[in-house]
Design a protein around this motif. Sequence first.
Motif, PDB file in Angstrom:
ATOM      1  N   LEU A 192       1.002   5.469   0.560  1.00  0.00           N
ATOM      2  CA  LEU A 192       0.251   6.030   1.397  1.00  0.00           C
ATOM      3  C   LEU A 192       0.435   7.873   0.810  1.00  0.00           C
ATOM      4  CD1 LEU A 192       0.778   5.064   5.436  1.00  0.00           C
ATOM      5  CD2 LEU A 192      -0.937   4.771   3.672  1.00  0.00           C
ATOM      6  N   GLU A 226      -9.492   4.583  -1.806  1.00  0.00           N
ATOM      7  CA  GLU A 226      -8.137   4.366  -2.363  1.00  0.00           C
ATOM      8  C   GLU A 226      -8.304   6.607  -1.405  1.00  0.00           C
ATOM      9  OE1 GLU A 226      -5.999   2.041  -5.223  1.00  0.00           O
ATOM     10  OE2 GLU A 226      -7.527   3.972  -5.459  1.00  0.00           O
ATOM     11  N   GLU A 232       0.708  -1.109  -0.159  1.00  0.00           N
ATOM     12  CA  GLU A 232       0.106  -0.068   0.250  1.00  0.00           C
ATOM     13  C   GLU A 232       1.085   1.425  -0.240  1.00  0.00           C
ATOM     14  OE1 GLU A 232      -3.584   0.356   2.230  1.00  0.00           O
ATOM     15  OE2 GLU A 232      -2.333   1.489   3.870  1.00  0.00           O
ATOM     16  N   GLU A 246      -0.047  11.627   3.747  1.00  0.00           N
ATOM     17  CA  GLU A 246      -0.209  11.280   4.614  1.00  0.00           C
ATOM     18  C   GLU A 246       0.045  12.942   6.119  1.00  0.00           C
ATOM     19  OE1 GLU A 246       1.849   8.064   6.904  1.00  0.00           O
ATOM     20  OE2 GLU A 246       2.537   7.883   5.897  1.00  0.00           O
ATOM     21  N   ALA A 250      -4.485   6.509  -0.372  1.00  0.00           N
ATOM     22  CA  ALA A 250      -3.685   5.405  -0.845  1.00  0.00           C
ATOM     23  C   ALA A 250      -3.545   4.690  -2.036  1.00  0.00           C
ATOM     24  CB  ALA A 250      -3.798   4.063   0.614  1.00  0.00           C
TER      25      ALA A 250
END
Length: 142
Positions: free
Chosen positions: A34, A113, A32, A37, A101
């Motif tokens: 990110l 996402e 995954e 963030e 993500a």
Amino acid sequence: MRCVSIILLSLSLAGCASSVVYNPMQAATQQEILLNEGGLKSVQNGMAMAQVHQIMGTGLVIGYALDSPKSSDYKPMTVPNPYKSEAIKGTNYFIEYYLQAIRRPDGIVSDDELMPLIYKDGNLIGRGWPLANTIRPDHSPA
């Protein structure tokens, strides 16, 4: 006899070792990635939409691509920040959806996402799908 036992033990342990071949494409599709963030951690309830936009920026670099097949120059691939937004008709709510993500590198941005940021009267009141779904008239993800 003791020497034979040690040799047999060594051979049996060596037989337990596995030789897994590393596959970089499989590894890349199982992770995954990110995004946004730092920005999403920085925005706080009560902030004005303009403050959130200043923190989050207007575009998000998600990768790089060759400028042209004959070039060795790379240019950034960007998506807008927020990725999409909607005003909730008949209310003073507004929802912005930020790419949070990449769960599947399939070229499609799916709801899981995205992170919804919810505003009321132009100020951030919360985030996340549970809150967004209570505000949206059809109570379903965007």
